[in-house]
Write a protein that holds these residues in place. Structure first.
Motif, PDB file in Angstrom:
ATOM      1  N   ALA A  98       1.066  -1.464   0.391  1.00 37.00           N
ATOM      2  CA  ALA A  98       0.051  -0.044  -0.511  1.00 37.00           C
ATOM      3  C   ALA A  98       0.777   1.504   0.156  1.00 37.00           C
ATOM      4  O   ALA A  98       0.247   2.361   0.472  1.00 37.00           O
ATOM      5  CB  ALA A  98      -0.965   0.064   1.277  1.00 37.00           C
ATOM      6  N   HIS A  99       1.718   1.106  -0.707  1.00 36.71           N
ATOM      7  CA  HIS A  99       2.802   2.482  -0.567  1.00 36.71           C
ATOM      8  C   HIS A  99       3.580   3.300   0.673  1.00 36.71           C
ATOM      9  O   HIS A  99       3.886   4.384   0.751  1.00 36.71           O
ATOM     10  CB  HIS A  99       2.196   3.109  -1.257  1.00 36.71           C
ATOM     11  N   GLU A 100       3.238   2.095   1.862  1.00 33.51           N
ATOM     12  CA  GLU A 100       3.875   2.760   2.871  1.00 33.51           C
ATOM     13  C   GLU A 100       4.968   1.407   3.153  1.00 33.51           C
ATOM     14  O   GLU A 100       5.696   1.609   4.453  1.00 33.51           O
ATOM     15  CB  GLU A 100       2.977   2.928   3.560  1.00 33.51           C
ATOM     16  N   ALA A 101       4.037  -0.026   3.027  1.00 34.69           N
ATOM     17  CA  ALA A 101       4.537  -1.064   3.734  1.00 34.69           C
ATOM     18  C   ALA A 101       5.823  -1.227   2.423  1.00 34.69           C
ATOM     19  O   ALA A 101       5.010  -1.532   1.165  1.00 34.69           O
ATOM     20  CB  ALA A 101       3.946  -2.234   4.324  1.00 34.69           C
ATOM     21  N   PRO A 102       6.522  -3.180   2.299  1.00 33.27           N
ATOM     22  CA  PRO A 102       7.092  -3.578   1.190  1.00 33.27           C
ATOM     23  C   PRO A 102       5.717  -3.967   0.803  1.00 33.27           C
ATOM     24  O   PRO A 102       5.082  -4.253   1.160  1.00 33.27           O
ATOM     25  CB  PRO A 102       8.414  -4.110   1.680  1.00 33.27           C
ATOM     26  N   PRO A 103       5.787  -4.506  -1.076  1.00 35.01           N
ATOM     27  CA  PRO A 103       4.727  -4.938  -1.277  1.00 35.01           C
ATOM     28  C   PRO A 103       4.701  -7.002  -1.753  1.00 35.01           C
ATOM     29  O   PRO A 103       5.956  -6.735  -0.517  1.00 35.01           O
ATOM     30  CB  PRO A 103       5.307  -4.872  -3.027  1.00 35.01           C
ATOM     31  N   ALA A 104       3.977  -7.376  -1.118  1.00 30.72           N
ATOM     32  CA  ALA A 104       3.761  -8.515  -1.507  1.00 30.72           C
ATOM     33  C   ALA A 104       4.419  -9.065  -2.218  1.00 30.72           C
ATOM     34  O   ALA A 104       4.885 -10.257  -1.988  1.00 30.72           O
ATOM     35  CB  ALA A 104       2.336  -8.853  -2.281  1.00 30.72           C
ATOM     36  N   ILE A 105       5.711  -8.508  -2.976  1.00 33.45           N
ATOM     37  CA  ILE A 105       6.631  -8.983  -4.012  1.00 33.45           C
ATOM     38  C   ILE A 105       7.915  -9.259  -3.645  1.00 33.45           C
ATOM     39  O   ILE A 105       8.290  -8.506  -2.852  1.00 33.45           O
ATOM     40  CB  ILE A 105       6.791  -8.561  -5.228  1.00 33.45           C
ATOM     41  N   ILE A 106       8.456 -10.230  -2.978  1.00 32.53           N
ATOM     42  CA  ILE A 106       9.622 -10.796  -1.897  1.00 32.53           C
ATOM     43  C   ILE A 106      11.111 -11.176  -3.129  1.00 32.53           C
ATOM     44  O   ILE A 106      11.186 -11.066  -3.837  1.00 32.53           O
ATOM     45  CB  ILE A 106       9.758 -11.971  -2.075  1.00 32.53           C
ATOM     46  N   SER A 107      11.519  -9.344  -2.257  1.00 37.29           N
ATOM     47  CA  SER A 107      12.426  -9.338  -2.976  1.00 37.29           C
ATOM     48  C   SER A 107      13.870  -9.470  -2.506  1.00 37.29           C
ATOM     49  O   SER A 107      13.912  -8.660  -0.656  1.00 37.29           O
ATOM     50  CB  SER A 107      13.110  -8.070  -4.133  1.00 37.29           C
ATOM     51  N   VAL A 108      15.013  -8.949  -2.538  1.00 40.58           N
ATOM     52  CA  VAL A 108      16.499  -8.706  -1.749  1.00 40.58           C
ATOM     53  C   VAL A 108      16.856  -7.391  -2.326  1.00 40.58           C
ATOM     54  O   VAL A 108      17.857  -6.831  -3.174  1.00 40.58           O
ATOM     55  CB  VAL A 108      17.962 -10.103  -1.236  1.00 40.58           C
ATOM     56  N   PHE A 109      17.542  -6.548  -1.072  1.00 40.29           N
ATOM     57  CA  PHE A 109      18.051  -5.480  -0.768  1.00 40.29           C
ATOM     58  C   PHE A 109      19.880  -5.707  -1.031  1.00 40.29           C
ATOM     59  O   PHE A 109      19.499  -5.805   0.901  1.00 40.29           O
ATOM     60  CB  PHE A 109      17.712  -3.674  -0.249  1.00 40.29           C
ATOM     61  N   ILE A 110      20.847  -5.133  -0.945  1.00 44.70           N
ATOM     62  CA  ILE A 110      21.922  -5.689  -0.427  1.00 44.70           C
ATOM     63  C   ILE A 110      22.740  -4.725  -0.528  1.00 44.70           C
ATOM     64  O   ILE A 110      24.010  -4.182  -0.546  1.00 44.70           O
ATOM     65  CB  ILE A 110      23.154  -7.284  -1.468  1.00 44.70           C
ATOM     66  N   GLY A 111      22.661  -3.437  -1.009  1.00 46.51           N
ATOM     67  CA  GLY A 111      22.962  -1.953  -1.807  1.00 46.51           C
ATOM     68  C   GLY A 111      23.985  -2.228  -2.041  1.00 46.51           C
ATOM     69  O   GLY A 111      24.891  -2.707  -2.956  1.00 46.51           O
TER      70      GLY A 111
END
Ligand code: ADP
Ligand code: MG
Length: 729
Positions: free
Chosen positions: A401-414
């Motif tokens: 809802a544009h305030e929390a992560p989406p239901a799509i799981i992805s990973v951020f590592i920088g």
């Protein structure tokens, strides 16, 4: 009777902060005083029993009956000194809450007297008649017995003069009926798998355990306002309510100074938490008005999960003394940020190291990359399970809802680590690396400096982010237990580490050098798991499109997400790791679906009741006033003026009628759909039907009610408004 809303508002604004005076001395003087911690054990246990309990905690060794008797009598002695009169086995049934059944320590003696008593058998095992907890069909009545069994790895504590003993809860047949059992098993699975992988790099690691540091978000609302909103009281969220003219636009609440009444509440529950050994450290205001967060220092995952369950309870309990109510729901207010519970997760070793801390020697550096890449690979391979682990009706309102992560799981590592992985991937041949791991020579892999901690965590939109020395799983719901998310994460990483070991060993058997084998497999994983990595804004619509192109699942709602749990390969994963049997998994799946259905059913009922008993009567009352008014105008005005001047009132009268008609029709239709859904036997179909045929009415009904809220005289409106709920403390 007067308007309940005005009474509540008057009560709320007249309240003074409840001054809290902390116990004398420093926090460290009373920290853990209500837990049977090492210091208490040293004082109360014999040397032998102390050693046994410590090795049970550290090494998972069994405690025999004799020792259990000693522990029980020491526990009783300690607890009665602290004023405890009762004891309970404290467990985490599949409702997601905690449960307890209190028994007094006393047993009657001759002559009408009684003595305090507590046996090892009562410590180790109990048979609560807790047959009404959900079991997903595992406990049929003929085998209805359920047992709780002591978990010595989480210290007993005293709450409300009751000694609480953390326990698992299993059926007569040994099947898990709680959240703790699979968590403990997942911890043991990842221990074994990670130790094996550590042995490629050094032999001194003999134990690996997951660590968890949660960040708990919550809202506070004055209790009088809370009770004047039946929807809040029954569902934990407001099903109606027009947005306040001002809410979070100015971000003036975020990290702002904490209001005195709230500060006293925080101080109060922190004292309670510290006495219970919960290492709370951080408190601050969150983005939404009246939204807050608390976070402890991280701990071993099982203990940390217990502490989170405990803190949710303690907060709610302490809040009552301040006439405040804690809202743990993921989305108490529409169009205002919801609440989550970030789960910071890492792997620690018996040697005092964090496996996700970049190392300063090439061997440690490679070990770090090994664990990092294996976590990437685990999430890549099992994104569906990771998503399912956080699915709930409440979280559906928040995710994406544009305030929390989406239901799509992805990973951020920088960007720094991304560059490192890219470089490894692009190296032509790993066989060029001729060095030996244990000698610590140059491995031809890029060095990863420790300052990484400051270089990452710039992306707060990712559901799963590497933040310097841990992963932060941000999609967990605020009211959820951390247990499920942690069990699944441990399980998928354990499974992945086992696969890794098999692949590396195969190469070693084929005469490849160990370090070359490790790097070769990592390189392959870096390529394979690339799709799960995303560094951009996860809240954006572009990402949803891009994710779809990449083939990443976007399981928006709970029923879709939960379906992953029972895919044959996923059932097998938990079976292979001996965390859950197929029957246990299916039972859990059904309980989650049932829970989803029931939540929606309650919301739908509350909505219908409020619409018919509160909203429509209020709107009609106001409409009558307008009707009276226009009649009066007709009497006092000449016809020409009347036509001109009554136009507005008549327009409003019509608008009110239209909204009422829409509300009535939609509520009736919703009830019809609900009835149809309730007749369905299969839980999956029922959940789908609720989602597709009942839930769409929620928005529709709400739209018209929120419009009425703006039209109807404020004096007549009975439900506290958002501007009151969000701004009055
Ligand atoms: P934020 O995400 O708000 O920036 P912090 O980075 O300060 O918050 O930390 C959040 C949580 O991460 C804290 O509970 C902290 O104890 C926890 N944490 C730090 N190191 C680890 C670790 N190795 N394992 C698990 N949790 C950790
Ligand atoms: Mg965080």
């Amino acid at each position: 009777m007067g308007n309940i809303r005005f009474k509540a508002v008057a009560d709320a604004i007249s309240r003074k902060p409840v001054e809290v005076s902390p116990p004398s001395g420093k926090i460290s003087d009373y920290f853990g005083e209500l837990t049977f911690n090492e210091a208490a054990m040293r004082e109360y246990l014999t040397e032998e029993a102390f050693k046994k309990v410590v090795s049970a905690i550290r090494l998972g060794e069994k405690i025999d009956r004799k020792v259990a008797d000693q522990v029980a009598s020491s526990l009783k002695a300690w607890a009665t000194v602290k004023g405890a009169t009762h004891y309970t086995h404290w467990f985490h049934p599949l409702t997601g809450a905690t449960a307890e059944k209190h028994d007094a320590f006393i047993i009657p003696t001759d002559g009408g007297k009684a003595i305090e008593n507590f046996h090892g058998s009562e410590l180790i095992q109990q048979e609560p008649d807790a047959s009404s907890f959900p079991s997903g069909g595992i406990r049929n009545t003929f085998e209805a017995r359920g047992y709780t069994a002591w978990d010595p790895t989480s210290p007993a504590f005293i709450m409300d003069n009751t000694l609480c003993i953390p326990t698992i809860f299993v059926s007569y047949t040994g099947e898990a009926l709680d959240y703790k059992t699979p968590l403990l098993k997942s911890i043991s699975a990842i221990d074994k798998a990670a130790v094996d992988v550590c042995h490629y790099f050094s032999r001194d690691v003999t134990k690996v355990f997951p660590t968890l540091g949660w960040e708990q978000e919550y809202f506070l609302v004055d209790s009088a306002l809370y009770f004047a909103r039946p929807d809040l009281a029954l569902t934990g969220r407001t099903v109606f309510g027009h947005a306040s003219a001002k809410d979070q636009q100015l971000s003036d609440h975020y990290f702002g100074s904490i209001a005195e009444r709230v500060k006293q509440f925080m101080k109060d529950f922190e004292i309670e938490a510290h006495k219970l050994g919960i290492p709370l450290k951080t408190r601050h205001n969150e983005v939404a008005p009246n939204q807050f967060e608390c976070a402890p220092v991280y701990e071993e995952a099982n203990l940390s999960v217990d502490h989170n369950q405990l803190i949710m309870h303690v907060m709610q309990k302490v809040a009552r003394n301040h006439d405040l109510t804690v809202l743990l729901h993921e989305k108490p207010y529409a169009k205002v940020n919801g609440s989550g519970k970030h789960n910071n997760w890492s792997l620690a070793t018996n040697t005092g190291e964090n496996l996700l801390t970049p190392g300063n020697t090439p061997a440690k550096n490679l070990r770090f990359l090994t664990f990092l890449v294996n976590v990437l690979m685990a999430v890549h391979r099992h994104a569906d399970l990771v998503r399912a682990s956080i699915a709930s009706a409440g979280n559906d309102l928040r995710l994406g809802a544009h305030e929390a992560p989406p239901a799509i799981i992805s990973v951020f590592i920088g960007s720094y680590l991304s560059a490192v992985l890219d470089e490894i991937e692009s190296q032509k041949s790993s066989s060029r690396i001729k060095t030996n791991l244990t000698e610590g020579l140059n491995l031809n892999i890029p060095k990863v400096p420790e300052i990484l901690l400051d270089n990452t965590d710039r992306n707060r939109t990712s559901p799963f982010a590497f933040t310097g020395n841990k992963f932060e799983f941000r999609a967990v719901g605020s009211s959820d237990t951390c247990s499920n998310a942690m069990s699944v994460l441990n399980a998928v990483v354990a499974d992945q580490l086992m696969r890794f070991k098999t692949e590396v060993n195969k190469l070693i058997d084929g005469k490849k050098k160990k370090n070359v084998a490790v790097i070769t497999v990592l390189k392959k994983y870096i390529k394979e798991s690339k799709n799960i990595r995303f560094e951009g804004n996860s809240y954006s619509d572009e990402w949803a499109e891009e994710a779809q192109k990449r083939g990443l699942p976007n399981l928006r709602t709970t029923p879709e997400a939960l379906a992953s749990m029972i895919k044959p390969e996923n059932i097998k994963l938990f079976e292979n790791l001996q965390i859950l049997t197929g029957r246990e998994t299916v039972a859990r799946y059904e309980i989650k679906l049932e829970n989803y259905i029931k939540k929606l059913q309650i919301e739908a009922r509350v909505m219908g009741d409020l619409a018919k008993n509160h909203i429509i009567p209020t709107a009609i009352r106001y409409q009558n006033l307008l009707v009276e008014n226009t009649k009066g105008l007709k009497e006092v005005l000449d016809n020409k003026s009347y036509v001109k001047l009554s136009r507005n009132q008549i327009q409003t009268i019509k608008e009110i009628s239209e909204h009422i008609a829409e509300i009535k029709e939609n509520v009736d239709n919703m009830i019809e759909e609900r009835k149809k859904a309730n007749r369905i036997d299969s839980a999956v179909e029922k959940a789908e039907t609720y989602k597709n045929n009942v839930v769409p009415f929620f928005e529709e009904i709400r739209y018209h009610i929120d419009k009425l809220e703006l039209l109807v005289d404020d004096e007549l409106w009975t439900l506290p408004k958002y501007r009151e709920l969000l701004f009055i403390r």
